[in-house]
Design a protein around this motif. Structure first.
Motif: not given
Length: 289
Positions: A144-150
């Motif tokens: 239930g976690l989101v993934n952020v890509l930089v």
């Protein structure tokens, strides 16, 4: 060369002898197959406001567990994290963090602070070990976690295929809008077009929120015409809806690593270029001012 193989992750297409590392220092020819030498090797782990990524229009007010490794497929002379991005395993301190452990760290952080929304893959270039991002992101979604890509976005379609459906938000560095600028960053041929293709693909993905950042370096990419062209191109993405959906960050440079022959970007230059970008884009933000 017997046993050599080509890494296809980015436009550099490094030909690697057996056991050799690529220019990114994070991928190796192991038995005739290119593998992520930096898989699960964390040099940096922190709890950050999501706005530091920077993401201005995705889950504002939340926090993310940020993880970074080592290596990068570019060598921008102004790199803000050169101590890890321009390093290999023997140059930095790292510890093994498995995908299960990283997700457990994020869940523990969320149990103590409900503002924690997910995990950000950041600091160095995370996609030089994209398989780690993929494996962590799958488990993160299950939890239930989101993934952020930089990312610098200088990767091939096969990498994006491997991450399909896993990236909830991305901030892509659009270093400049000329081939010459990418040459100065040590990129391979066609790097600008590759980054543009990645941005275009993410902009068209309804499951991925996209923001774009340009670090404004005096004398290199601070001309009005260059920012105008970049903003106009972003606004035209996906049938023109980019104007209302893509956030663009125009950010102030400070002297770092190999580029210390000039001062920080004047604040008035950043504000002026933000106004130039606003001719085309509805959501333009300034950074480091």
């Amino acid at each position: 060369m017997s046993g050599s193989t080509v890494c296809t992750v980015c436009p550099r297409r490094c030909r690697l002898a057996p056991g050799a590392l690529g220019a990114c220092r994070a991928r190796r020819n192991e038995g005739g197959r290119v593998v992520a030498d930096g898989y699960g090797r964390a040099t940096s782990l922190a709890l950050d406001p999501i706005g530091k990524k920077p993401l201005a229009r995705f889950m504002p007010g939340t926090l993310v567990v940020s993880v970074g490794g080592y290596g990068c497929n570019l060598s921008c002379p102004f790199c803000q994290n050169a101590e890890i991005s321009q390093a290999g395993a023997r140059d930095v301190s790292w510890r093994a963090v498995s995908p299960d452990e990283l997700v457990a760290i994020a869940l523990d952080a969320r149990s103590r602070d409900p503002r924690v929304s997910g995990i950000a893959y950041t600091y160095n270039e995370p996609l030089v070990a994209w398989e780690y991002v993929r494996d962590c992101a799958r488990l993160a979604h299950d939890a239930g976690l989101v993934n952020v890509l930089v990312s610098n976005g200088c990767v091939g379609d096969a990498v994006l295929d491997g991450l399909e459906g896993l990236v909830d938000a991305a901030n892509i560095d659009l270093k400049g809008f000329t081939d010459g600028f990418y040459d100065a960053c040590g990129a391979g041929p066609g790097a600008l077009e590759r980054v543009k293709a990645v941005i275009e693909r993410l902009a068209a993905d309804p499951g991925c929120h996209l923001e774009v950042t340009t670090l404004v370096v005096p004398g290199m990419n601070d001309a009005d015409d260059e920012i105008d062209a970049a903003a106009r191109w972003l606004a035209a993405l996906d049938g023109g809806c980019g104007r209302d959906t893509i956030a663009y960050h125009v950010t102030r440079f400070f002297p770092r690593w190999r580029l210390t022959d000039r001062g920080p970007t004047p604040v008035e230059t950043v504000y002026r270029l933000a106004d130039v970008a606003r001719r085309h884009l509805a959501h333009v933000f300034t950074g480091n001012c």
